[in-house]
Scaffold this active site. Structure first.
Site, PDB file in Angstrom:
ATOM      1  N   GLN A 127      52.954 -36.089-116.311  1.00 20.81           N
ATOM      2  CA  GLN A 127      53.888 -34.942-116.345  1.00 20.81           C
ATOM      3  C   GLN A 127      53.315 -33.784-115.531  1.00 20.81           C
ATOM      4  OE1 GLN A 127      56.715 -35.718-117.839  1.00 20.81           O
ATOM      5  NE2 GLN A 127      55.740 -37.586-118.590  1.00 20.81           N
ATOM      6  N   TYR A 138      53.385 -42.344-123.970  1.00 24.28           N
ATOM      7  CA  TYR A 138      54.506 -43.080-123.335  1.00 24.28           C
ATOM      8  C   TYR A 138      55.460 -42.139-122.607  1.00 24.28           C
ATOM      9  CZ  TYR A 138      57.241 -42.706-127.834  1.00 24.28           C
ATOM     10  OH  TYR A 138      57.903 -42.314-128.960  1.00 24.28           O
ATOM     11  N   GLU A 139      56.312 -42.744-121.809  1.00 23.26           N
ATOM     12  CA  GLU A 139      57.190 -41.986-120.900  1.00 23.26           C
ATOM     13  C   GLU A 139      56.397 -41.134-119.923  1.00 23.26           C
ATOM     14  OE1 GLU A 139      60.278 -43.754-121.253  1.00 23.26           O
ATOM     15  OE2 GLU A 139      60.098 -42.094-119.853  1.00 23.26           O
ATOM     16  N   GLY A 140      55.242 -41.633-119.537  1.00 25.59           N
ATOM     17  CA  GLY A 140      54.368 -40.883-118.635  1.00 25.59           C
ATOM     18  C   GLY A 140      53.420 -40.022-119.441  1.00 25.59           C
ATOM     19  N   MET A 184      64.001 -50.053-121.644  1.00 22.87           N
ATOM     20  CA  MET A 184      63.481 -49.640-120.347  1.00 22.87           C
ATOM     21  C   MET A 184      62.242 -50.487-120.074  1.00 22.87           C
ATOM     22  SD  MET A 184      62.934 -45.754-119.605  1.00 22.87           S
ATOM     23  CE  MET A 184      61.280 -45.256-119.562  1.00 22.87           C
TER      24      MET A 184
END
Ligand SMILES: Cc1cc2nc3c(=O)[nH]c(=O)nc-3n(C[C@H](O)[C@H](O)[C@H](O)COP(=O)(O)OP(=O)(O)OC[C@H]3O[C@@H](n4cnc5c(N)ncnc54)[C@H](O)[C@@H]3O)c2cc1C
Length: 599
Positions: free
Chosen positions: A449, A442-444, A161
């Protein structure tokens, strides 16, 4: 000590708390019978415990290496990945149409937890591949699906990604990588992506990068971002590997944790491939609609990162319990002949219960969310599908944000149980703490969130989904109130926590248009409040299920431990909910008072 999958607790959650029974009746999910689920989980526990878990420590001390544009993974990873692929694990949750096993998400959730517990670093590669598969399933053309999905699902190829650039982290509107259309319908990409997990490695034949980039003249901001498939090697017919594309790994990062997972700088268009200047890319969906497709991938990955928090928490807990049973230190406070094992001391009990209760609560919440997602995908009735989709979407930031925040605290408690040895690398507890630290980033990040929870998931529908959950929590609390002792205590704390959530949801909805800075000042505390309340709700449901088990004379030891864990969580964690609600509703005064110069 290695890892022993908590199969009994996983089965308990699946059968007593999730919607597994409903899911098993849905079209496409019939194969997930109780026997199959048990066989899958037992085999996964064996395989991951024997093949992957022993590599966790090795990968910490022998990180991935970069040399001349290529990455070599930690010792043992190649053989373990080969075995993982041969056993078909990558395809467990993906459609049979493309070679997968088509298991529902609620069944893959415990599998993913075990995989992550075995080794976060190893598991990140399949995690990113899962995300790429999900994005292609939803947004890819038929031709793209046929070209990429079979090889990704059988594990011969892996996915990545590619969002982040130096100036575009949380804020993807700043993505600058360029994609120029070519006469043949392809695009040529140039630019630099940073922090790309498994952006290069030696585990698979090919790597399929999903890349966010801008086409010439695209609108500014997120409305001008498109999504491209950029394979490391151009894909030939039937999974064959063609010319080397113009994307190279310029370096890898040296990190606090997850040392076995290569975090790469990828350069697109360095003219080092075999295809001429610019990496060849294939547009997914329409130009300028890339973020929508990427969101599919991000949501899949967010859920899985939440599972990573639970997984590392479980492993830290197992290690802490083992140490606490062995380490002899100090006499008992009530008196003893000599020093006792530290598990005897009340404060060590508190640490262990804190770890155990948080992990069990987060596990139950995540598996329940996964079962909602299955219903949202497979149910015949559109109204039921939509209802479960919005319930699932509300829970994703909690699974991601809360489970990962708690994992840092849990891993830290694990270090504390070990005393000085916790700070010494050889003991192993420190690795879990270091590894867990990335999960809230990571991943926001947790703040991202929480922004999602406040904006898209609460304010946008006027708090409707949140309110439906609150009504369900109140019903559970009312059921518990019919009994005395532990159940009455859990009921009281759950009622108070549900009311705290109701107060905060109203505050968010009311103030969103009038005092938005005050609302966002409380966004992460709101996420934590919701996480602990929803997790506590699941443990309260678990206590009721355990009560039924006791009535039936079924496994009293396990059932009593469930009730005690729910009681602990109620008194120590749910009890903090009203105070958190106060911080959210009144706390912005202090948070926002200083001028920038005063810092
Ligand atoms: C080990 C590792 C692996 C990674 N893997 C990948 C990968 O595979 N693919 C990929 O594309 N990226 C990956 N990333 C990048 C990761 O997703 C970003 O680091 C993350 O999104 C944060 O972006 P940033 O680092 O630029 O921090 P920033 O965005 O600069 O954030 C700094 C701080 O500001 C806060 N902040 C920023 N904006 C807001 C806001 N709107 N509201 C409130 N607070 C805010 C953040 O919460 C944070 O505390 C990885 C990163 C690491 C370290």
């Amino acid at each position: 000590m290695s890892y022993v999958a908590p199969l009994k607790d996983m089965q308990f959650v699946l059968h007593e708390l999730t919607e597994l029974k409903t899911v098993q009746q849905l079209p496409g999910c019939e194969e997930a019978t109780d026997d199959t689920v048990q066989a899958v989980l037992e085999e996964a526990a064996r395989f991951l415990g024997e093949v992957v878990a022993p590599l966790n420590r090795v990968s910490d001390t022998h990180p991935a290496q970069w040399k001349d544009g290529a990455v070599t993974t930690s010792p043992g990873f190649r053989d373990a990945f080969k075995a993982f692929v041969e056993a078909g694990w990558q395809g467990l949750q993906h459609p049979a149409e493309f070679g997968g096993q088509g298991m529902p998400k609620v069944v893959s959730a415990p599998f993913l937890e075990m995989l992550q517990s075995a080794s976060l670093s190893f598991a990140l590669c399949p995690l990113l591949t899962d995300g790429a598969i999900e994005a292609l399933l939803v947004a890819g053309s038929d031709e793209q699906k046929a070209t990429y999905l079979p090889s990704l699902i059988d594990g011969r190829w892996t996915g990545t990604m590619n969002l982040t650039e130096a100036q575009a982290g949380s804020d993807l509107s700043q993505v600058r990588t360029r994609a120029v259309p070519q006469f043949d319908g392809t695009y040529r990409l140039t630019g630099e992506k940073i922090f790309i997990t498994y952006g290069d490695h030696d585990l698979a034949d090919n790597i399929i990068h999903l890349v966010l980039a801008r086409t010439p003249g695209a609108p500014e901001g997120v409305k001008g971002i498109s999504l491209f498939i950029v394979p490391k090697f151009i894909a030939g017919a039937g999974g064959a590997r063609g010319a080397r594309n113009d994307v190279v790994c310029a370096s890898i990062e040296h990190k606090l944790g997850i040392h076995g997972s290569p975090t790469c700088v990828l350069v697109y268009g360095s003219d080092k491939g075999e295809v001429g200047p610019g990496a060849i890319g294939y547009l997914i969906g329409e130009e300028n609609r890339g973020l929508e497709s990427m969101f599919v991938m991000m949501n899949a990955a967010r859920f899985q990162v939440g599972m990573q928090g639970i997984a590392v928490g479980e492993r830290a807990y197992q290690r802490a319990v083992a140490y606490a049973r062995e380490r002899v230190q100090s006499r008992a406070v009530e008196g003893s002949k000599g020093p006792v094992t530290i598990i005897h001391h009340p404060d060590v009990r508190r640490l262990l219960m804190t770890m155990r209760a948080h992990v069990e609560a987060a596990r139950a919440l995540a598996y329940v969310a996964a079962s909602y997602q299955d219903i949202a995908h497979h149910h015949a009735d559109e109204v039921v599908r939509r209802k479960h989709q919005s319930a699932y979407e509300y829970l994703v930031p909690l699974v991601k944000g809360w489970s990962t925040e708690m994992s840092i605290d849990v891993a830290s408690a694990g270090v504390q149980v070990h005393g000085g040895m916790g700070f010494i690398e050889e003991a192993g507890a420190a690795q879990y703490y270091r590894d867990a630290r990335i999960l809230t980033i990571y991943e926001g990040t947790t703040a991202i969130q929480a922004n999602d929870l406040v904006g898209r998931k609460t304010a946008r529908d006027g708090g409707a989904v949140a309110q439906q959950f609150i009504v369900q929590m109140q019903a559970t609390a009312a059921e518990l109130a019919e009994y005395d002792g532990d159940f009455a205590e859990i009921s009281a704390r759950l009622f108070a926590a549900a009311n705290a959530c109701a107060t905060v949801v109203k505050f968010v909805v009311d103030q969103y248009k009038t005092d938005i800075r005050a609302v966002f000042a409380g966004s992460v505390p709101y996420l934590k409040l919701a996480g602990l309340t929803y997790g506590g709700w699941q443990l309260a449901r678990a206590a009721l299920a355990a009560r039924r088990m006791l009535e039936e004379g079924c496994d009293p030891d396990f059932a009593k431990a469930k009730i005690a864990t729910a009681r602990f969580f109620a008194d120590h964690v749910l009890a903090t909910a009203p105070a958190l609600a106060h911080s959210i509703v009144a706390g912005s005064a202090g948070t926002l008072a200083l001028t920038e110069q005063q810092f």
